[in-house]
Design an enzyme around this catalytic site. Structure first.
Site, PDB file in Angstrom:
ATOM      1  N   CYS A 119       0.860  -1.185   0.000  1.00 38.19           N
ATOM      2  CA  CYS A 119       0.000   0.000   0.000  1.00 38.19           C
ATOM      3  C   CYS A 119       0.897   1.236   0.000  1.00 38.19           C
ATOM      4  O   CYS A 119       1.855   1.303   0.764  1.00 38.19           O
ATOM      5  CB  CYS A 119      -0.893  -0.008   1.240  1.00 38.19           C
ATOM      6  SG  CYS A 119      -2.010   1.404   1.356  1.00 38.19           S
ATOM      7  N   HIS A 174     -10.375   0.969   1.391  1.00 42.20           N
ATOM      8  CA  HIS A 174      -9.951   2.301   1.855  1.00 42.20           C
ATOM      9  C   HIS A 174     -11.153   3.237   1.988  1.00 42.20           C
ATOM     10  O   HIS A 174     -11.267   3.963   2.978  1.00 42.20           O
ATOM     11  CB  HIS A 174      -8.948   2.942   0.887  1.00 42.20           C
ATOM     12  CG  HIS A 174      -7.521   2.607   1.143  1.00 42.20           C
ATOM     13  ND1 HIS A 174      -6.880   2.868   2.328  1.00 42.20           N
ATOM     14  CD2 HIS A 174      -6.583   2.055   0.336  1.00 42.20           C
ATOM     15  CE1 HIS A 174      -5.614   2.489   2.251  1.00 42.20           C
ATOM     16  NE2 HIS A 174      -5.408   1.977   1.048  1.00 42.20           N
ATOM     17  N   HIS A 176      -8.897  -3.651  -2.560  1.00 41.33           N
ATOM     18  CA  HIS A 176      -8.012  -2.923  -1.639  1.00 41.33           C
ATOM     19  C   HIS A 176      -8.434  -1.450  -1.579  1.00 41.33           C
ATOM     20  O   HIS A 176      -8.583  -0.878  -0.496  1.00 41.33           O
ATOM     21  CB  HIS A 176      -6.566  -3.073  -2.125  1.00 41.33           C
ATOM     22  CG  HIS A 176      -5.554  -2.339  -1.318  1.00 41.33           C
ATOM     23  ND1 HIS A 176      -4.673  -2.981  -0.483  1.00 41.33           N
ATOM     24  CD2 HIS A 176      -5.258  -1.011  -1.220  1.00 41.33           C
ATOM     25  CE1 HIS A 176      -3.883  -2.068   0.090  1.00 41.33           C
ATOM     26  NE2 HIS A 176      -4.228  -0.876  -0.345  1.00 41.33           N
ATOM     27  N   GLU A 177      -8.651  -0.849  -2.748  1.00 44.47           N
ATOM     28  CA  GLU A 177      -9.045   0.571  -2.799  1.00 44.47           C
ATOM     29  C   GLU A 177     -10.459   0.767  -2.261  1.00 44.47           C
ATOM     30  O   GLU A 177     -10.737   1.752  -1.575  1.00 44.47           O
ATOM     31  CB  GLU A 177      -8.914   1.120  -4.219  1.00 44.47           C
ATOM     32  CG  GLU A 177      -7.525   1.016  -4.823  1.00 44.47           C
ATOM     33  CD  GLU A 177      -6.395   1.543  -3.949  1.00 44.47           C
ATOM     34  OE1 GLU A 177      -6.616   2.456  -3.129  1.00 44.47           O
ATOM     35  OE2 GLU A 177      -5.266   1.031  -4.075  1.00 44.47           O
TER      36      GLU A 177
END
Length: 170
Positions: free
Chosen positions: A93, A139, A135-136
């Site tokens: 990351c 976030h 993953h994004e």
């Protein structure tokens, strides 16, 4: 707007961001700046949280859709389907430089999102592209990849990261 990368620890990384508002933000400009920063930092993706922006948008640079597909933004994304097949792979990351964790994620996903013209789009992503989008997406919901592993695995990875930093800096 001058976007800068936020690094851990930072409250933005654990913040769930609000839906993207097309009346207050220029989606084309936000996408352009986020893609430039992602490429400059050597990333595969970048979320709004990582640039202190309270808006549901992330950019990704897909690898498996063909060379003609350029990096693009997903605005107000919704994960519509995840595969039952899971994959355990290393992730990094940009907000945690030098930290790599082995994270279990679905092998494929279907995402519904808006593009910069507010058109509704649906895309199916596999392998590294699905992993990056998830993953994004995490976030945007205030979830870091560090939250996806056990404390023991995280502690080991942080020790390894610290040793690597000492070698490169010392």
């Amino acid at each position: 707007m001058d976007l800068k990368l936020v690094k851990s620890p930072n409250e933005w990384l654990s913040k769930q961001v609000d839906p993207f508002n097309f009346n207050f933000l220029n989606p084309v400009e936000v996408e352009k700046q986020m893609i430039e920063l992602m490429i400059q930092e050597g990333g595969l993706g970048l979320s709004a949280n990582q640039v202190s922006l309270n808006a549901q948008i992330f950019v990704i640079k897909p690898y498996l859709l063909g060379k003609e597909v350029k990096p693009f933004a997903m605005i107000n994304p919704e994960i519509k389907r995840v595969s039952e097949e899971m994959e355990l792979m290393p992730e990094g990351c940009l907000s945690h430089p030098g930290l790599y964790l082995t994270v279990k994620r679905p092998k494929s996903i279907i995402v519904k999102y808006l593009d910069t013209s507010a058109n509704e789009c649906i895309i199916e992503l596999y392998d590294i592209d699905a992993r990056c989008a998830l993953h994004e997406f995490d976030h945007l919901n205030g979830i870091e990849f560090t939250d996806r592993v056990s404390k023991l695995k995280l502690d080991r990875a942080v020790k390894k990261q610290t040793k690597t930093r000492k070698k490169t800096n010392g």
